[in-house]
Motif scaffolding. Structure first.
Motif, mmCIF file in Angstrom:
data_model
loop_
_atom_site.group_PDB
_atom_site.id
_atom_site.type_symbol
_atom_site.label_atom_id
_atom_site.label_comp_id
_atom_site.label_asym_id
_atom_site.label_seq_id
_atom_site.Cartn_x
_atom_site.Cartn_y
_atom_site.Cartn_z
ATOM 1 N N LYS A 65 1.058 -1.406 -0.057
ATOM 2 C CA LYS A 65 0.234 -0.484 -0.275
ATOM 3 C C LYS A 65 0.668 1.413 -0.270
ATOM 4 O O LYS A 65 1.747 1.280 0.678
ATOM 5 C CB LYS A 65 -0.988 -0.477 1.367
ATOM 6 C CG LYS A 65 -2.149 0.881 1.228
ATOM 7 C CD LYS A 65 -2.942 1.032 1.930
ATOM 8 C CE LYS A 65 -4.435 0.202 2.089
ATOM 9 N NZ LYS A 65 -5.511 0.030 2.558
ATOM 10 N N MET A 66 0.319 2.029 -0.679
ATOM 11 C CA MET A 66 1.873 3.297 -0.945
ATOM 12 C C MET A 66 0.656 4.252 -0.621
ATOM 13 O O MET A 66 -0.431 4.842 0.634
ATOM 14 C CB MET A 66 1.586 3.697 -2.559
ATOM 15 C CG MET A 66 2.041 3.105 -3.165
ATOM 16 S SD MET A 66 2.331 2.758 -5.588
ATOM 17 C CE MET A 66 0.465 3.174 -5.408
ATOM 18 N N ASP A 67 1.541 5.574 -0.184
ATOM 19 C CA ASP A 67 1.546 6.856 0.209
ATOM 20 C C ASP A 67 0.473 7.372 0.237
ATOM 21 O O ASP A 67 -0.849 8.025 0.647
ATOM 22 C CB ASP A 67 2.662 7.592 1.075
ATOM 23 C CG ASP A 67 3.770 7.125 1.669
ATOM 24 O OD1 ASP A 67 3.493 5.836 2.486
ATOM 25 O OD2 ASP A 67 4.627 7.823 2.457
ATOM 26 N N ASN A 68 -0.180 7.407 -0.711
ATOM 27 C CA ASN A 68 -1.237 7.696 -1.043
ATOM 28 C C ASN A 68 -2.578 6.585 -1.392
ATOM 29 O O ASN A 68 -3.764 7.242 -1.941
ATOM 30 C CB ASN A 68 -0.876 8.212 -3.070
ATOM 31 C CG ASN A 68 -1.254 6.944 -3.379
ATOM 32 O OD1 ASN A 68 -0.930 6.219 -3.609
ATOM 33 N ND2 ASN A 68 -0.642 7.684 -4.995
ATOM 34 N N LEU B 143 10.021 1.865 -1.136
ATOM 35 C CA LEU B 143 10.189 2.356 -2.314
ATOM 36 C C LEU B 143 8.164 2.421 -2.546
ATOM 37 O O LEU B 143 7.541 3.614 -3.723
ATOM 38 C CB LEU B 143 10.200 0.723 -2.864
ATOM 39 C CG LEU B 143 9.249 -0.073 -4.291
ATOM 40 C CD1 LEU B 143 9.522 0.980 -5.314
ATOM 41 C CD2 LEU B 143 9.063 -1.327 -4.623
ATOM 42 N N ALA B 144 7.529 1.791 -1.307
ATOM 43 C CA ALA B 144 6.338 2.295 -1.107
ATOM 44 C C ALA B 144 6.206 4.077 -1.418
ATOM 45 O O ALA B 144 5.277 4.605 -2.471
ATOM 46 C CB ALA B 144 5.558 1.639 0.199
ATOM 47 N N LYS B 145 6.547 4.877 -1.069
ATOM 48 C CA LYS B 145 6.767 6.139 -0.682
ATOM 49 C C LYS B 145 7.059 6.461 -1.968
ATOM 50 O O LYS B 145 6.624 7.460 -2.819
ATOM 51 C CB LYS B 145 7.734 6.855 0.058
ATOM 52 C CG LYS B 145 7.318 6.807 1.677
ATOM 53 C CD LYS B 145 8.352 7.330 2.355
ATOM 54 C CE LYS B 145 7.953 7.270 4.192
ATOM 55 N NZ LYS B 145 8.526 7.093 5.046
ATOM 56 N N LEU B 147 6.919 5.289 -5.037
ATOM 57 C CA LEU B 147 5.469 4.957 -5.680
ATOM 58 C C LEU B 147 4.191 6.142 -5.390
ATOM 59 O O LEU B 147 3.966 6.310 -6.932
ATOM 60 C CB LEU B 147 5.461 3.723 -5.518
ATOM 61 C CG LEU B 147 6.531 2.620 -6.175
ATOM 62 C CD1 LEU B 147 6.351 1.214 -6.194
ATOM 63 C CD2 LEU B 147 6.565 3.209 -7.863
ATOM 64 N N GLY B 148 4.292 5.822 -4.950
ATOM 65 C CA GLY B 148 3.306 6.848 -3.811
ATOM 66 C C GLY B 148 2.792 7.885 -4.042
ATOM 67 O O GLY B 148 2.074 9.207 -3.690
ATOM 68 N N LYS B 149 3.833 8.878 -4.823
ATOM 69 C CA LYS B 149 4.259 10.777 -4.887
ATOM 70 C C LYS B 149 3.664 10.526 -5.987
ATOM 71 O O LYS B 149 3.473 9.654 -6.963
ATOM 72 C CB LYS B 149 5.583 10.989 -5.130
ATOM 73 C CG LYS B 149 6.132 10.784 -3.495
ATOM 74 C CD LYS B 149 7.486 11.232 -4.040
ATOM 75 C CE LYS B 149 8.339 11.589 -2.234
ATOM 76 N NZ LYS B 149 9.210 11.029 -2.138
#
Lengths: 149, 149
Positions: A65-68, B143-145, B147-149
């Motif tokens: 799960k990504m930050d967004n 990586l999650a951070k 990708l989530g940008k």
């Protein structure tokens, strides 16, 4: 499935390749075999982790799960690979969700059993080290790509 | 430094904590001690890898080259940590550059010695597993951070 078939099957899993058949019988007895239908989660990101899984049949997606708030598949695992060992090695919650992308059969190895096996069979530890190192290399490559965009 | 001081120092490194002093003496004899001045590279991304390093003193940056050609520090390592074991575990070129961010003293452990140690001391294998798992968790989070940008 007969006990001999079961042992033969375990011998095909790289991390068990060098363990004597008698010990593999014990492993077949003490670990749990589970089936997950396609689409079901073997484990969920954020949950506490108390076991690792060896994939006996089928494939699964590693999803983070990504930050967004969106989810992304960052890796796939298949037959004879191990998954879910990060949470038991680091004492952290599950770092990713593992979702069956086909029907999946796994061997569930509890935390206690995992540490007993690794302590008793250095060759198994070396195989898991290779697996973790390969996964770290893959993740680092993906990170380099994601950052370089 | 006397041999006893050397053994005492090695005992403070978590991956050697459970190894008997007699074996640590052997390790002190068979491994090489190197000093890297601030700014020098312990290893360079893309080079072949034939050894791992234990940091005895100082700190180093883990730097990866991104697809756009720029470099980025993705991690730091310090006293008593191991680095450079990915390339020898996976038989791949160095996955990152390790650059001394202060003067650094390391113990250089050749590939052969690494596998002998891990095979002989399961507790050392478990410690390295924990270290790799922690680093994988950290990289996955980054990586999650990214990708989530």
């Amino acid at each position: 499935m007969s006990l001999n078939d079961e042992v033969e099957l375990l011998r095909q899993v790289p991390i068990f390749a060098n363990i004597e058949p008698a010990k593999l019988k014990l492993l077949a007895f003490t670990s749990e075999r589970l089936t997950f239908r396609k689409g079901l989660d073997l484990c969920v990101q954020g949950d506490p982790g108390d076991a690792a899984f060896i994939i006996i049949e089928g494939e699964a997606d590693i999803i983070i799960k990504m930050d967004n708030g969106e989810s992304k598949t960052v890796n796939k695992i298949g037959k004879h690979q191990i998954v879910g060992e990060i949470a038991i090695l680091c004492d952290v919650p599950r770092t990713a969700t593992v979702r069956a992308s086909s029907d999946v059969i796994v061997l569930r190895i509890s935390k206690d059993l995992f540490f007993r096996l690794v302590g008793e069979f250095p060759q198994m530890a070396v195989q898991i080290l290779r697996e973790l190192a390969a996964r770290l290399e893959n993740t680092t490559t993906q990170l380099a790509k994601a950052l370089g965009k």
